[in-house]
Design a protein around this motif. Sequence first.
Motif, PDB file in Angstrom:
ATOM      1  N   GLU A  57     -33.569 -29.439   8.285  1.00 25.35           N
ATOM      2  CA  GLU A  57     -34.630 -28.435   8.272  1.00 25.35           C
ATOM      3  C   GLU A  57     -34.024 -27.098   8.708  1.00 25.35           C
ATOM      4  N   VAL A  58     -34.360 -26.032   7.994  1.00 26.53           N
ATOM      5  CA  VAL A  58     -33.859 -24.706   8.312  1.00 26.53           C
ATOM      6  C   VAL A  58     -35.031 -23.733   8.396  1.00 26.53           C
ATOM      7  N   ASN A  59     -35.120 -23.007   9.507  1.00 29.77           N
ATOM      8  CA  ASN A  59     -36.145 -21.976   9.694  1.00 29.77           C
ATOM      9  C   ASN A  59     -35.475 -20.704  10.192  1.00 29.77           C
ATOM     10  N   HIS A  60     -36.071 -19.569   9.847  1.00 36.39           N
ATOM     11  CA  HIS A  60     -35.509 -18.282  10.228  1.00 36.39           C
ATOM     12  C   HIS A  60     -36.485 -17.558  11.150  1.00 36.39           C
ATOM     13  N   PHE A  61     -36.026 -17.207  12.349  1.00 35.95           N
ATOM     14  CA  PHE A  61     -36.834 -16.405  13.253  1.00 35.95           C
ATOM     15  C   PHE A  61     -35.932 -15.735  14.285  1.00 35.95           C
ATOM     16  N   PRO A  62     -36.404 -14.643  14.895  1.00 34.95           N
ATOM     17  CA  PRO A  62     -35.548 -13.895  15.824  1.00 34.95           C
ATOM     18  C   PRO A  62     -35.440 -14.571  17.188  1.00 34.95           C
ATOM     19  N   PHE A  63     -34.272 -14.421  17.778  1.00 34.60           N
ATOM     20  CA  PHE A  63     -34.002 -14.886  19.133  1.00 34.60           C
ATOM     21  C   PHE A  63     -33.515 -13.705  19.969  1.00 34.60           C
ATOM     22  N   PHE A  64     -33.654 -13.805  21.282  1.00 33.84           N
ATOM     23  CA  PHE A  64     -32.886 -12.931  22.150  1.00 33.84           C
ATOM     24  C   PHE A  64     -32.070 -13.812  23.079  1.00 33.84           C
TER      25      PHE A  64
ATOM     26  N   PHE B 117     -22.778 -20.219  28.545  1.00 29.91           N
ATOM     27  CA  PHE B 117     -22.727 -19.495  27.276  1.00 29.91           C
ATOM     28  C   PHE B 117     -24.002 -18.703  26.980  1.00 29.91           C
ATOM     29  N   GLY B 118     -24.983 -18.760  27.872  1.00 25.76           N
ATOM     30  CA  GLY B 118     -26.233 -18.071  27.652  1.00 25.76           C
ATOM     31  C   GLY B 118     -27.330 -19.005  27.154  1.00 25.76           C
ATOM     32  N   VAL B 119     -28.541 -18.480  27.076  1.00 23.40           N
ATOM     33  CA  VAL B 119     -29.703 -19.228  26.596  1.00 23.40           C
ATOM     34  C   VAL B 119     -30.400 -18.396  25.525  1.00 23.40           C
ATOM     35  N   LEU B 120     -30.728 -19.037  24.408  1.00 25.93           N
ATOM     36  CA  LEU B 120     -31.489 -18.386  23.344  1.00 25.93           C
ATOM     37  C   LEU B 120     -32.968 -18.659  23.540  1.00 25.93           C
ATOM     38  N   ARG B 121     -33.792 -17.641  23.314  1.00 15.82           N
ATOM     39  CA  ARG B 121     -35.241 -17.823  23.410  1.00 15.82           C
ATOM     40  C   ARG B 121     -35.920 -17.148  22.224  1.00 15.82           C
ATOM     41  N   GLY B 122     -36.937 -17.810  21.706  1.00 17.59           N
ATOM     42  CA  GLY B 122     -37.714 -17.265  20.604  1.00 17.59           C
ATOM     43  C   GLY B 122     -39.021 -18.019  20.495  1.00 17.59           C
ATOM     44  N   HIS B 123     -39.719 -17.855  19.366  1.00 20.54           N
ATOM     45  CA  HIS B 123     -40.967 -18.597  19.159  1.00 20.54           C
ATOM     46  C   HIS B 123     -41.214 -18.770  17.665  1.00 20.54           C
ATOM     47  N   ILE B 124     -42.006 -19.793  17.336  1.00 24.26           N
ATOM     48  CA  ILE B 124     -42.326 -20.112  15.950  1.00 24.26           C
ATOM     49  C   ILE B 124     -43.833 -20.334  15.836  1.00 24.26           C
TER      50      ILE B 124
ATOM     51  N   MET C  81     -53.459 -15.090  19.929  1.00 18.96           N
ATOM     52  CA  MET C  81     -52.199 -15.167  19.201  1.00 18.96           C
ATOM     53  C   MET C  81     -51.214 -16.100  19.894  1.00 18.96           C
ATOM     54  N   LEU C  82     -51.222 -16.101  21.231  1.00 15.25           N
ATOM     55  CA  LEU C  82     -50.330 -17.005  21.959  1.00 15.25           C
ATOM     56  C   LEU C  82     -50.687 -18.464  21.693  1.00 15.25           C
ATOM     57  N   ASP C  83     -51.976 -18.730  21.421  1.00 16.76           N
ATOM     58  CA  ASP C  83     -52.399 -20.092  21.093  1.00 16.76           C
ATOM     59  C   ASP C  83     -51.815 -20.571  19.772  1.00 16.76           C
ATOM     60  N   LYS C  84     -51.311 -19.644  18.974  1.00 11.75           N
ATOM     61  CA  LYS C  84     -50.850 -19.969  17.629  1.00 11.75           C
ATOM     62  C   LYS C  84     -49.337 -20.068  17.510  1.00 11.75           C
ATOM     63  N   ILE C  85     -48.637 -19.957  18.640  1.00 12.30           N
ATOM     64  CA  ILE C  85     -47.177 -20.035  18.592  1.00 12.30           C
ATOM     65  C   ILE C  85     -46.655 -21.064  19.584  1.00 12.30           C
ATOM     66  N   VAL C  86     -45.414 -21.458  19.379  1.00 15.86           N
ATOM     67  CA  VAL C  86     -44.696 -22.386  20.263  1.00 15.86           C
ATOM     68  C   VAL C  86     -43.361 -21.741  20.615  1.00 15.86           C
ATOM     69  N   GLY C  87     -43.019 -21.742  21.879  1.00 16.29           N
ATOM     70  CA  GLY C  87     -41.751 -21.171  22.301  1.00 16.29           C
ATOM     71  C   GLY C  87     -40.588 -22.111  22.036  1.00 16.29           C
ATOM     72  N   VAL C  88     -39.433 -21.526  21.847  1.00 12.92           N
ATOM     73  CA  VAL C  88     -38.195 -22.287  21.648  1.00 12.92           C
ATOM     74  C   VAL C  88     -37.158 -21.757  22.627  1.00 12.92           C
ATOM     75  N   GLU C  89     -36.557 -22.654  23.393  1.00 13.94           N
ATOM     76  CA  GLU C  89     -35.499 -22.277  24.337  1.00 13.94           C
ATOM     77  C   GLU C  89     -34.305 -23.194  24.113  1.00 13.94           C
ATOM     78  N   ILE C  90     -33.126 -22.595  23.953  1.00 13.14           N
ATOM     79  CA  ILE C  90     -31.920 -23.376  23.664  1.00 13.14           C
ATOM     80  C   ILE C  90     -30.806 -22.975  24.629  1.00 13.14           C
ATOM     81  N   PRO C  91     -30.534 -23.782  25.648  1.00 13.47           N
ATOM     82  CA  PRO C  91     -29.336 -23.546  26.458  1.00 13.47           C
ATOM     83  C   PRO C  91     -28.104 -23.807  25.593  1.00 13.47           C
ATOM     84  N   ILE C  92     -27.274 -22.812  25.424  1.00 14.83           N
ATOM     85  CA  ILE C  92     -26.138 -22.936  24.501  1.00 14.83           C
ATOM     86  C   ILE C  92     -25.034 -23.769  25.139  1.00 14.83           C
TER      87      ILE C  92
END
Length: 211
Positions: free
Chosen positions: A36-43, A51-58, A156-167
């Motif tokens: 599965e491939v999805n495109h969305f922004p991370f910071f 190595f840092g942590v990536l955070r975003g939402h879908i 709007m927050l009810d309509k999204i899910v956060g994503v956190e990825i410890p690299i």
Amino acid sequence: MYIQQKFAETRLDVLHALLRAHPLGAFVVLGPSGIEVNHFPFFIDAGAGPFGVLRGHIPKGNPVWKDFCDADYEAVVIFQGEESYITPSWYPTKHQHGQAVPTWNYATVHAYGQPRFVHDHPWLLANVTELTNKQEATQAVPWQVADAPADYITSMLDKIVGVEIPITRLLGKWKMSQNRPSADQLGVIAGLTAQDTEKSAAVAQLVKEMG
């Protein structure tokens, strides 16, 4: 990702800089029906972990968080940096012996880690606020999350899910003509500069830096 040693980039600050400059990532996971491939922004939170942590939402309607939430699998996020086609006509050596072919110069980072999905409203609000502030910083009158009605933001927050990825792994590949003689590198820089675009200038600068 296959990386020849001459193209390997391992400096953490350089890898993080590409993530900041090109925050739209391709989020790749193994789902029940295959890849599965999805495109969305991370910071990137550069100070978290080795190595840092990536955070975003879908969007909550995207089933990837349901399919993956209990899986003990690694994901990868692909960030594409500067890139350009390179014609062999720019190589002086091509005019000497003809032994040259076209190629593509590019910089890319692959960030690996096990994602977790977040439904907590304070976390989500902090996430969208930070992402918004970073992207709005260049606007003459930056839009702020607080500019919208509070009840609207809550809905709007009810309509999204956060994503956190410890690299856990960061792979960087800067393919910028390092395999060519210095004369060819100068030819590439001249050819890109002559195109007189922001994109070509950025690639020319990287060829200079990596040469």
